[in-house]
Design a protein around this motif. Structure first.
Motif, PDB file in Angstrom:
ATOM      1  N   GLY A 115     -30.251  45.515  28.601  1.00 18.27           N
ATOM      2  CA  GLY A 115     -31.211  44.446  28.343  1.00 18.27           C
ATOM      3  C   GLY A 115     -30.875  43.648  27.102  1.00 18.27           C
ATOM      4  N   ARG A 116     -30.262  44.294  26.116  1.00 19.60           N
ATOM      5  CA  ARG A 116     -29.859  43.607  24.891  1.00 19.60           C
ATOM      6  C   ARG A 116     -28.552  42.842  25.080  1.00 19.60           C
ATOM      7  NH1 ARG A 116     -29.104  47.843  21.984  1.00 19.60           N
ATOM      8  NH2 ARG A 116     -26.885  47.864  22.475  1.00 19.60           N
ATOM      9  N   GLY A 117     -27.771  43.219  26.087  1.00 21.33           N
ATOM     10  CA  GLY A 117     -26.423  42.686  26.261  1.00 21.33           C
ATOM     11  C   GLY A 117     -26.312  41.169  26.263  1.00 21.33           C
ATOM     12  N   PRO A 118     -27.104  40.440  27.084  1.00 18.82           N
ATOM     13  CA  PRO A 118     -26.976  38.979  27.094  1.00 18.82           C
ATOM     14  C   PRO A 118     -27.271  38.348  25.733  1.00 18.82           C
ATOM     15  CG  PRO A 118     -28.126  39.734  29.051  1.00 18.82           C
ATOM     16  CD  PRO A 118     -28.001  40.923  28.160  1.00 18.82           C
ATOM     17  N   PHE A 119     -28.301  38.850  25.032  1.00 21.02           N
ATOM     18  CA  PHE A 119     -28.584  38.321  23.693  1.00 21.02           C
ATOM     19  C   PHE A 119     -27.417  38.577  22.755  1.00 21.02           C
ATOM     20  CE2 PHE A 119     -29.826  39.157  19.336  1.00 21.02           C
ATOM     21  CZ  PHE A 119     -30.412  37.949  18.979  1.00 21.02           C
ATOM     22  N   GLN A 120     -26.842  39.760  22.859  1.00 21.57           N
ATOM     23  CA  GLN A 120     -25.732  40.124  21.986  1.00 21.57           C
ATOM     24  C   GLN A 120     -24.547  39.184  22.188  1.00 21.57           C
ATOM     25  OE1 GLN A 120     -25.479  44.406  21.270  1.00 21.57           O
ATOM     26  NE2 GLN A 120     -23.343  44.262  21.869  1.00 21.57           N
ATOM     27  N   LYS A 121     -24.279  38.818  23.450  1.00 17.98           N
ATOM     28  CA  LYS A 121     -23.193  37.884  23.728  1.00 17.98           C
ATOM     29  C   LYS A 121     -23.494  36.516  23.130  1.00 17.98           C
ATOM     30  CE  LYS A 121     -20.791  37.925  27.482  1.00 17.98           C
ATOM     31  NZ  LYS A 121     -20.299  37.878  28.877  1.00 17.98           N
ATOM     32  N   THR A 122     -24.747  36.052  23.289  1.00 18.32           N
ATOM     33  CA  THR A 122     -25.123  34.749  22.738  1.00 18.32           C
ATOM     34  C   THR A 122     -25.007  34.749  21.223  1.00 18.32           C
ATOM     35  OG1 THR A 122     -26.669  34.437  24.578  1.00 18.32           O
ATOM     36  CG2 THR A 122     -26.946  33.013  22.668  1.00 18.32           C
ATOM     37  N   LEU A 123     -25.463  35.838  20.595  1.00 13.84           N
ATOM     38  CA  LEU A 123     -25.385  35.939  19.131  1.00 13.84           C
ATOM     39  C   LEU A 123     -23.937  35.888  18.650  1.00 13.84           C
ATOM     40  CD1 LEU A 123     -26.831  36.482  16.399  1.00 13.84           C
ATOM     41  CD2 LEU A 123     -26.490  38.926  16.849  1.00 13.84           C
ATOM     42  N   LEU A 124     -23.066  36.647  19.303  1.00 12.82           N
ATOM     43  CA  LEU A 124     -21.662  36.656  18.896  1.00 12.82           C
ATOM     44  C   LEU A 124     -20.998  35.312  19.141  1.00 12.82           C
ATOM     45  CD1 LEU A 124     -20.574  40.213  20.060  1.00 12.82           C
ATOM     46  CD2 LEU A 124     -20.524  39.339  17.724  1.00 12.82           C
ATOM     47  N   TYR A 125     -21.383  34.652  20.208  1.00 12.66           N
ATOM     48  CA  TYR A 125     -20.834  33.323  20.510  1.00 12.66           C
ATOM     49  C   TYR A 125     -21.100  32.380  19.343  1.00 12.66           C
ATOM     50  CZ  TYR A 125     -20.257  28.814  22.894  1.00 12.66           C
ATOM     51  OH  TYR A 125     -19.868  27.542  23.241  1.00 12.66           O
ATOM     52  N   TYR A 126     -22.364  32.325  18.901  1.00  7.15           N
ATOM     53  CA  TYR A 126     -22.705  31.378  17.836  1.00  7.15           C
ATOM     54  C   TYR A 126     -22.219  31.871  16.468  1.00  7.15           C
ATOM     55  CZ  TYR A 126     -25.390  28.561  21.073  1.00  7.15           C
ATOM     56  OH  TYR A 126     -25.746  27.748  22.106  1.00  7.15           O
ATOM     57  N   TYR A 127     -22.244  33.181  16.257  1.00 11.54           N
ATOM     58  CA  TYR A 127     -21.760  33.660  14.958  1.00 11.54           C
ATOM     59  C   TYR A 127     -20.287  33.308  14.765  1.00 11.54           C
ATOM     60  CZ  TYR A 127     -20.182  36.516  11.126  1.00 11.54           C
ATOM     61  OH  TYR A 127     -19.606  36.909   9.948  1.00 11.54           O
ATOM     62  N   CYS A 128     -19.472  33.569  15.769  1.00 11.67           N
ATOM     63  CA  CYS A 128     -18.038  33.272  15.638  1.00 11.67           C
ATOM     64  C   CYS A 128     -17.800  31.769  15.539  1.00 11.67           C
ATOM     65  CB  CYS A 128     -17.268  33.869  16.820  1.00 11.67           C
ATOM     66  SG  CYS A 128     -17.189  35.680  16.786  1.00 11.67           S
ATOM     67  N   MET A 129     -18.636  30.985  16.227  1.00  7.62           N
ATOM     68  CA  MET A 129     -18.484  29.534  16.140  1.00  7.62           C
ATOM     69  C   MET A 129     -18.771  29.046  14.721  1.00  7.62           C
ATOM     70  SD  MET A 129     -20.339  26.577  18.455  1.00  7.62           S
ATOM     71  CE  MET A 129     -21.954  26.771  17.696  1.00  7.62           C
ATOM     72  N   PHE A 130     -19.875  29.555  14.118  1.00  7.32           N
ATOM     73  CA  PHE A 130     -20.233  29.126  12.764  1.00  7.32           C
ATOM     74  C   PHE A 130     -19.338  29.774  11.695  1.00  7.32           C
ATOM     75  CE2 PHE A 130     -24.650  28.666  14.724  1.00  7.32           C
ATOM     76  CZ  PHE A 130     -24.502  27.304  14.923  1.00  7.32           C
ATOM     77  N   ARG A 131     -19.002  31.039  11.888  1.00  3.20           N
ATOM     78  CA  ARG A 131     -18.244  31.774  10.872  1.00  3.20           C
ATOM     79  C   ARG A 131     -16.795  31.295  10.779  1.00  3.20           C
ATOM     80  NH1 ARG A 131     -15.220  33.784   7.774  1.00  3.20           N
ATOM     81  NH2 ARG A 131     -15.204  35.922   6.934  1.00  3.20           N
ATOM     82  N   TYR A 132     -16.177  31.061  11.936  1.00  2.86           N
ATOM     83  CA  TYR A 132     -14.748  30.754  11.943  1.00  2.86           C
ATOM     84  C   TYR A 132     -14.468  29.286  12.269  1.00  2.86           C
ATOM     85  CZ  TYR A 132     -14.637  35.827  12.025  1.00  2.86           C
ATOM     86  OH  TYR A 132     -14.846  37.155  11.731  1.00  2.86           O
ATOM     87  N   ASN A 133     -15.555  28.516  12.488  1.00  3.12           N
ATOM     88  CA  ASN A 133     -15.411  27.093  12.773  1.00  3.12           C
ATOM     89  C   ASN A 133     -14.431  26.866  13.919  1.00  3.12           C
ATOM     90  OD1 ASN A 133     -15.946  24.358  12.407  1.00  3.12           O
ATOM     91  ND2 ASN A 133     -14.222  24.080  10.995  1.00  3.12           N
ATOM     92  N   GLU A 134     -14.676  27.580  15.024  1.00  2.71           N
ATOM     93  CA  GLU A 134     -13.763  27.509  16.162  1.00  2.71           C
ATOM     94  C   GLU A 134     -14.546  27.338  17.457  1.00  2.71           C
ATOM     95  OE1 GLU A 134     -11.770  31.284  15.813  1.00  2.71           O
ATOM     96  OE2 GLU A 134     -13.207  32.292  17.122  1.00  2.71           O
ATOM     97  N   GLN A 135     -13.861  26.825  18.455  1.00  2.00           N
ATOM     98  CA  GLN A 135     -14.441  26.719  19.783  1.00  2.00           C
ATOM     99  C   GLN A 135     -14.321  28.082  20.466  1.00  2.00           C
ATOM    100  OE1 GLN A 135     -16.057  24.063  21.193  1.00  2.00           O
ATOM    101  NE2 GLN A 135     -16.567  25.527  22.808  1.00  2.00           N
ATOM    102  N   VAL A 136     -15.450  28.664  20.821  1.00  2.00           N
ATOM    103  CA  VAL A 136     -15.466  30.008  21.391  1.00  2.00           C
ATOM    104  C   VAL A 136     -15.348  29.928  22.906  1.00  2.00           C
ATOM    105  CG1 VAL A 136     -16.823  32.112  21.696  1.00  2.00           C
ATOM    106  CG2 VAL A 136     -16.831  30.917  19.485  1.00  2.00           C
ATOM    107  N   GLU A 137     -14.517  30.771  23.468  1.00  2.00           N
ATOM    108  CA  GLU A 137     -14.396  30.902  24.918  1.00  2.00           C
ATOM    109  C   GLU A 137     -14.977  32.252  25.328  1.00  2.00           C
ATOM    110  OE1 GLU A 137     -10.369  30.361  26.086  1.00  2.00           O
ATOM    111  OE2 GLU A 137     -10.207  28.326  25.256  1.00  2.00           O
ATOM    112  N   MET A 138     -16.009  32.226  26.165  1.00  2.00           N
ATOM    113  CA  MET A 138     -16.676  33.461  26.583  1.00  2.00           C
ATOM    114  C   MET A 138     -17.318  33.222  27.947  1.00  2.00           C
ATOM    115  SD  MET A 138     -19.705  35.618  24.616  1.00  2.00           S
ATOM    116  CE  MET A 138     -18.822  35.637  23.065  1.00  2.00           C
ATOM    117  N   ASP A 139     -17.069  34.116  28.883  1.00  2.00           N
ATOM    118  CA  ASP A 139     -17.627  33.999  30.230  1.00  2.00           C
ATOM    119  C   ASP A 139     -19.068  34.496  30.263  1.00  2.00           C
ATOM    120  OD1 ASP A 139     -15.205  33.031  31.215  1.00  2.00           O
ATOM    121  OD2 ASP A 139     -14.474  35.048  31.722  1.00  2.00           O
TER     122      ASP A 139
END
Length: 392
Positions: A115-139
């Motif tokens: 149940g936490r999994g989808p939120f966790q993916k969304t959180l990591l998507y935005y964290y890596c985008m903001f932290r590393y200033n990169e375009q994230v690729e995630m299915d």
């Protein structure tokens, strides 16, 4: 919107409630966690999951989740955040970070690992985008403005479950050994132990011995315990989590929808070689997880939740304590494994994933996969290393 608690009630009213039924999930990066990037990521990701931005309110008879507009708490510390209190702004989810560790705390009644999994993916998507200033690729990631499917937040146990058969009560065949009572450890502060197993070698071992990762770990820990207590009359009970989402036709639900399957390691099984032991455990898992058995499990679960719901409020905690003391009798230790999750281009930044569960069992083994390793987090209710060392 206001949501009445149903299947989450036993977690809430068990001894300690939302303070003890907490899952702590650590995502360890190669670099230090950036607090500003984490704040932006949390505030962005939570927009997609309004059903996690909630608090509990109660009246004389009922317990509800209601929207909570207070900021999500992010602590720069490894100290746990008390959920449902002022420390968490009364949220049932909070966050922390320290050095290269990003920590998610969640109330187990609100969500399980899947149940936490989808939120966790969304959180990591935005964290890596903001932290590393990169375009994230995630299915298969939900972005902040993605539509929310009602199936995500509706409690499937609140629906009518087809009942075309009589309920068969699953009375435990045996009570499992209690490790604290065996005298080699002293109950005390919970201790976390970590074990790393190479992913490829572990998968090859499982194929060779007719095992799955959860069966392999259950057998290895059972053998370790048996070496220390070969004369015990009680078997060693390994409880393995089973996901009821398919049975409930609720694949998107965030609620905690797990059922424990019991595997017993006794003196007869101890005489078998390890491959045959794995075959016995795996066969028992297959038998207990067939559709008819799991359909019965959903009926039993709903009956339990209904009893908790209808018990007068002053007696709910006592009722849950009695019921859990009975339901937990088969369990010497619990094993949880939900498979391998990948996070697209974020994977290169992640060093490890470490869930820690505090849900009342004497020992819980959480299995994750990251960085080419199976990672075993062993939560135990004592400080001694006797069972950990025997496992090694």
């Amino acid at each position: 919107q206001k949501t009445e608690l149903f299947s989450a009630l036993p977690y809430y009213h068990s001894v300690g409630g939302k303070r003890t039924n907490v899952v702590k999930y650590i995502i360890r990066f190669h670099e230090e966690v950036d607090g500003d990037a984490l704040r932006k990521a949390v505030d962005t990701a939570i927009r997609r999951y309004p059903y996690f931005r909630v608090k509990i309110v109660e009246n004389a008879r009922k317990t509800y989740l209601v929207p909570n507009d207070a900021p999500m708490v992010i602590s720069h510390s490894l100290e746990p955040v008390h959920l449902g209190s002022e420390a968490s702004n009364h949220h049932l989810m909070a966050f922390g970070y320290w050095e290269n560790n990003l920590i998610i705390y969640n109330f187990h009644g609100l969500m399980d690992g899947r149940g936490r999994g989808p939120f966790q993916k969304t959180l990591l998507y935005y964290y890596c985008m903001f932290r590393y200033n990169e375009q994230v690729e995630m299915d298969n990631v939900n972005l902040a403005d993605s539509p929310v499917d009602p199936e995500e937040y509706l409690d499937p146990f609140n629906n009518d479950i087809p009942q075309n058969r009589k309920i068969k009560l699953l009375i435990p065949k045996s009570f499992g050994m209690r490790l604290i009572k065996m005298g080699k450890v002293t109950p005390g502060d919970t201790r976390i132990r970590l074990i790393k197993l190479p992913e490829k070698e572990t998968i090859d071992w499982c194929k060779q011995h007719d095992a799955t990762p959860n069966v392999a770990i259950a057998i290895m820990m059972s053998r370790a315990i048996h070496k220390l207590h070969p004369d015990s009359r009680l078997p060693i009970g390994a409880s393995v989590s089973c996901d009821l989402r398919t049975t409930l036709n609720a694949p998107k639900s965030h609620w905690s929808l797990i059922f424990l399957l019991n595997l017993f390691y006794d003196k007869k099984i101890a005489k078998l070689d390890i491959s045959d032991q794995c075959t016995v455990f795996r066969g028992n898992l297959i038998m207990q997880s067939n559709p008819d058995v799991l359909a019965n499990a959903t009926l039993i679960s709903k009956m339990f939740y209904s009893l908790v719901y209808h018990v007068p409020k002053p007696l709910k905690q006592l009722f849950c304590k009695i019921m859990f003391s009975f339901l937990d009798k088969p369990t010497t230790f619990s094993v949880n494994y939900s498979g391998k999750t990948t996070y697209g281009s974020c994977d290169k930044h992640i060093r490890g994933l470490y869930p820690e569960t505090n849900c009342g069992y004497e020992m819980v083994i959480e299995i994750t996969v990251a960085g080419g390793f199976f990672l075993l987090d062993i939560t135990q209710m004592w400080k001694e290393n006797v069972y950990y060392e025997a496992f090694l």
